[in-house]
Structure formats: structure tokens, C-alpha cells
Design a protein around this motif. Sequence first.
Motif, PDB file in Angstrom:
ATOM      1  N   ILE A   1       0.829  -1.212  -0.124  1.00 38.96           N
ATOM      2  CA  ILE A   1       0.178  -0.032   0.004  1.00 38.96           C
ATOM      3  C   ILE A   1       0.828   1.378  -0.098  1.00 38.96           C
ATOM      4  CG2 ILE A   1      -1.978  -1.045   1.290  1.00 38.96           C
ATOM      5  CD1 ILE A   1      -0.895   0.158   3.890  1.00 38.96           C
ATOM      6  N   TYR A   2       0.348   2.528  -0.237  1.00 38.07           N
ATOM      7  CA  TYR A   2       1.116   3.606  -0.151  1.00 38.07           C
ATOM      8  C   TYR A   2       1.497   3.948   1.440  1.00 38.07           C
ATOM      9  CZ  TYR A   2       0.181   4.881  -4.740  1.00 38.07           C
ATOM     10  OH  TYR A   2       0.029   5.067  -6.472  1.00 38.07           O
ATOM     11  N   VAL A   3       2.606   4.525   1.512  1.00 40.15           N
ATOM     12  CA  VAL A   3       3.081   4.704   2.968  1.00 40.15           C
ATOM     13  C   VAL A   3       3.449   6.341   2.948  1.00 40.15           C
ATOM     14  CG1 VAL A   3       3.906   2.533   3.221  1.00 40.15           C
ATOM     15  CG2 VAL A   3       5.502   4.347   2.060  1.00 40.15           C
ATOM     16  N   ILE A   4       3.388   6.873   4.010  1.00 40.07           N
ATOM     17  CA  ILE A   4       3.697   8.233   4.456  1.00 40.07           C
ATOM     18  C   ILE A   4       5.028   8.116   5.554  1.00 40.07           C
ATOM     19  CG2 ILE A   4       3.191  10.382   5.789  1.00 40.07           C
ATOM     20  CD1 ILE A   4       0.247   9.479   4.890  1.00 40.07           C
ATOM     21  N   ASP A   5       6.040   9.063   4.836  1.00 42.55           N
ATOM     22  CA  ASP A   5       7.276   9.296   5.521  1.00 42.55           C
ATOM     23  C   ASP A   5       7.163  10.109   6.597  1.00 42.55           C
ATOM     24  OD1 ASP A   5      10.005   9.991   6.221  1.00 42.55           O
ATOM     25  OD2 ASP A   5      10.849   9.937   4.149  1.00 42.55           O
ATOM     26  N   PRO A   6       7.160   9.810   7.761  1.00 44.40           N
ATOM     27  CA  PRO A   6       7.046  10.678   9.043  1.00 44.40           C
ATOM     28  C   PRO A   6       8.099  11.888   9.115  1.00 44.40           C
ATOM     29  CG  PRO A   6       7.687   8.585   9.815  1.00 44.40           C
ATOM     30  CD  PRO A   6       7.346   8.303   8.217  1.00 44.40           C
ATOM     31  N   ALA A   7       9.222  11.476   8.537  1.00 40.04           N
ATOM     32  CA  ALA A   7      10.131  12.575   8.354  1.00 40.04           C
ATOM     33  C   ALA A   7       9.761  13.855   7.544  1.00 40.04           C
ATOM     34  CB  ALA A   7      11.443  12.257   7.981  1.00 40.04           C
ATOM     35  N   LEU A   8       8.824  13.452   6.484  1.00 35.02           N
ATOM     36  CA  LEU A   8       8.477  14.561   5.504  1.00 35.02           C
ATOM     37  C   LEU A   8       7.070  15.086   5.689  1.00 35.02           C
ATOM     38  CD1 LEU A   8      10.145  13.047   2.264  1.00 35.02           C
ATOM     39  CD2 LEU A   8      10.745  14.962   3.756  1.00 35.02           C
ATOM     40  N   CYS A   9       6.091  14.407   6.368  1.00 33.92           N
ATOM     41  CA  CYS A   9       4.865  14.929   6.622  1.00 33.92           C
ATOM     42  C   CYS A   9       4.657  15.699   7.736  1.00 33.92           C
ATOM     43  CB  CYS A   9       4.059  13.829   7.124  1.00 33.92           C
ATOM     44  SG  CYS A   9       2.209  13.905   7.525  1.00 33.92           S
ATOM     45  N   THR A  10       3.993  16.957   7.385  1.00 32.84           N
ATOM     46  CA  THR A  10       3.552  18.200   8.275  1.00 32.84           C
ATOM     47  C   THR A  10       2.217  18.253   8.561  1.00 32.84           C
ATOM     48  OG1 THR A  10       3.750  19.855   6.286  1.00 32.84           O
ATOM     49  CG2 THR A  10       5.707  19.414   7.389  1.00 32.84           C
ATOM     50  N   GLU A  11       1.252  17.108   7.903  1.00 26.61           N
ATOM     51  CA  GLU A  11       0.142  17.434   7.948  1.00 26.61           C
ATOM     52  C   GLU A  11      -0.298  18.664   7.207  1.00 26.61           C
ATOM     53  OE1 GLU A  11      -2.156  16.849  11.540  1.00 26.61           O
ATOM     54  OE2 GLU A  11      -0.207  16.293  12.595  1.00 26.61           O
ATOM     55  N   CYS A  12       0.299  19.033   6.109  1.00 24.40           N
ATOM     56  CA  CYS A  12       0.213  19.985   5.009  1.00 24.40           C
ATOM     57  C   CYS A  12       0.430  21.670   5.717  1.00 24.40           C
ATOM     58  CB  CYS A  12      -1.113  20.077   4.367  1.00 24.40           C
ATOM     59  SG  CYS A  12      -1.231  18.848   3.157  1.00 24.40           S
ATOM     60  N   ILE A  13       0.830  21.441   7.164  1.00 24.98           N
ATOM     61  CA  ILE A  13       0.852  22.880   7.683  1.00 24.98           C
ATOM     62  C   ILE A  13       2.125  23.633   6.915  1.00 24.98           C
ATOM     63  CG2 ILE A  13       2.102  23.914   9.787  1.00 24.98           C
ATOM     64  CD1 ILE A  13       0.532  21.985  11.492  1.00 24.98           C
ATOM     65  N   GLY A  14       1.791  24.745   6.609  1.00 27.53           N
ATOM     66  CA  GLY A  14       2.832  25.687   5.858  1.00 27.53           C
ATOM     67  C   GLY A  14       2.395  25.870   4.510  1.00 27.53           C
ATOM     68  N   HIS A  15       1.314  24.628   4.063  1.00 27.94           N
ATOM     69  CA  HIS A  15       0.950  24.724   2.621  1.00 27.94           C
ATOM     70  C   HIS A  15      -0.623  24.739   2.324  1.00 27.94           C
ATOM     71  CE1 HIS A  15       4.695  23.214   0.976  1.00 27.94           C
ATOM     72  NE2 HIS A  15       4.841  22.369   1.846  1.00 27.94           N
ATOM     73  N   TYR A  16      -1.345  24.191   3.438  1.00 27.36           N
ATOM     74  CA  TYR A  16      -2.866  24.147   3.423  1.00 27.36           C
ATOM     75  C   TYR A  16      -3.244  24.278   4.721  1.00 27.36           C
ATOM     76  CZ  TYR A  16      -2.091  22.750  -1.445  1.00 27.36           C
ATOM     77  OH  TYR A  16      -1.497  22.538  -2.903  1.00 27.36           O
ATOM     78  N   ASP A  17      -4.658  24.396   4.983  1.00 27.61           N
ATOM     79  CA  ASP A  17      -5.416  24.371   6.135  1.00 27.61           C
ATOM     80  C   ASP A  17      -5.681  22.947   6.783  1.00 27.61           C
ATOM     81  OD1 ASP A  17      -5.321  27.226   6.339  1.00 27.61           O
ATOM     82  OD2 ASP A  17      -7.351  27.404   5.290  1.00 27.61           O
ATOM     83  N   GLU A  18      -5.664  22.015   5.672  1.00 27.65           N
ATOM     84  CA  GLU A  18      -5.971  20.365   6.080  1.00 27.65           C
ATOM     85  C   GLU A  18      -4.893  19.617   5.367  1.00 27.65           C
ATOM     86  OE1 GLU A  18     -10.230  20.744   4.876  1.00 27.65           O
ATOM     87  OE2 GLU A  18     -10.929  20.973   6.974  1.00 27.65           O
ATOM     88  N   PRO A  19      -4.731  18.492   5.973  1.00 26.96           N
ATOM     89  CA  PRO A  19      -4.048  17.438   5.096  1.00 26.96           C
ATOM     90  C   PRO A  19      -4.875  17.037   3.911  1.00 26.96           C
ATOM     91  CG  PRO A  19      -4.185  16.980   7.495  1.00 26.96           C
ATOM     92  CD  PRO A  19      -5.198  18.183   7.347  1.00 26.96           C
TER      93      PRO A  19
ATOM     94  N   SER B   1       1.809  21.192  16.762  1.00 23.77           N
ATOM     95  CA  SER B   1       1.850  22.246  15.492  1.00 23.77           C
ATOM     96  C   SER B   1       3.015  23.041  15.146  1.00 23.77           C
ATOM     97  CB  SER B   1       0.559  23.322  15.721  1.00 23.77           C
ATOM     98  OG  SER B   1      -0.520  22.457  15.755  1.00 23.77           O
ATOM     99  N   GLU B   2       3.683  23.505  16.315  1.00 21.57           N
ATOM    100  CA  GLU B   2       5.011  24.126  16.289  1.00 21.57           C
ATOM    101  C   GLU B   2       6.002  23.170  15.619  1.00 21.57           C
ATOM    102  OE1 GLU B   2       3.331  24.077  19.225  1.00 21.57           O
ATOM    103  OE2 GLU B   2       2.298  26.066  19.105  1.00 21.57           O
ATOM    104  N   GLN B   3       6.023  21.932  16.104  1.00 21.62           N
ATOM    105  CA  GLN B   3       7.180  21.024  15.617  1.00 21.62           C
ATOM    106  C   GLN B   3       6.744  20.830  14.089  1.00 21.62           C
ATOM    107  OE1 GLN B   3       6.159  18.060  18.791  1.00 21.62           O
ATOM    108  NE2 GLN B   3       8.298  17.965  19.351  1.00 21.62           N
ATOM    109  N   LEU B   4       5.402  20.748  13.719  1.00 22.95           N
ATOM    110  CA  LEU B   4       5.162  20.585  12.418  1.00 22.95           C
ATOM    111  C   LEU B   4       5.555  21.769  11.563  1.00 22.95           C
ATOM    112  CD1 LEU B   4       1.739  18.671  12.748  1.00 22.95           C
ATOM    113  CD2 LEU B   4       4.004  17.614  11.781  1.00 22.95           C
ATOM    114  N   GLN B   5       5.390  22.963  12.051  1.00 24.87           N
ATOM    115  CA  GLN B   5       5.660  24.075  11.320  1.00 24.87           C
ATOM    116  C   GLN B   5       7.332  24.015  11.259  1.00 24.87           C
ATOM    117  OE1 GLN B   5       3.638  26.570  10.024  1.00 24.87           O
ATOM    118  NE2 GLN B   5       5.669  27.445   9.200  1.00 24.87           N
ATOM    119  N   ASP B   6       7.932  23.705  12.352  1.00 28.13           N
ATOM    120  CA  ASP B   6       9.409  23.741  11.977  1.00 28.13           C
ATOM    121  C   ASP B   6       9.801  22.833  11.116  1.00 28.13           C
ATOM    122  OD1 ASP B   6       9.812  25.602  14.148  1.00 28.13           O
ATOM    123  OD2 ASP B   6       9.977  24.432  15.566  1.00 28.13           O
TER     124      ASP B   6
END
Length: 84
Positions: free
Chosen positions: A30-48, A69-74
Amino acid sequence: MALLITDECINCDVCEPECPNNAISEGEEIYVIDPALCTECIGHYDEPQCQQVCPVDCIPLDPQHVESSEQLQDKYTRITAIPA
């Protein structure tokens, strides 16, 4: 938190192109998400975006990768930084 694709994934291919951080890729089954790259779209969009387009609702928060949220923004800032 990063997001996680569960085994309910039907490999429909709609989530991968929606990810602005290229965190989604084809896994062995199945598709996978790399947690090192996933920001839940913070910085790009309001929602994943992957959650928005998933037809089977198989992309929950990943309890193994809890982030504020701060860690995702960083993380977004680091991922999108232009190398000097």
C-alpha cells in the motif's frame, strides 16, 4: 503528528500527487507516508490534502509520531529551506 496510511488503502493513487512535501510513496503493498516529511500540510494548506481526497478514509494521525503544531511548522521550514 505525522499521518499514517492504514491497510484499508485501496491503492487508488489519489493521495500521492496531493502531498506538497512528497511524503507519500508506493510501499510494497500500500502507499506509505514518510513521517520525516509529513507536516499534515502545515505551511501549505489548512487541512491535510491526502485526507481530503482519500475515498476510503484510511489516513489517520500516526500515534507513533506525535508532534505539536509548532514542531510541524518547524519541520515545514526545514523541508522547504533553500540550501545555501
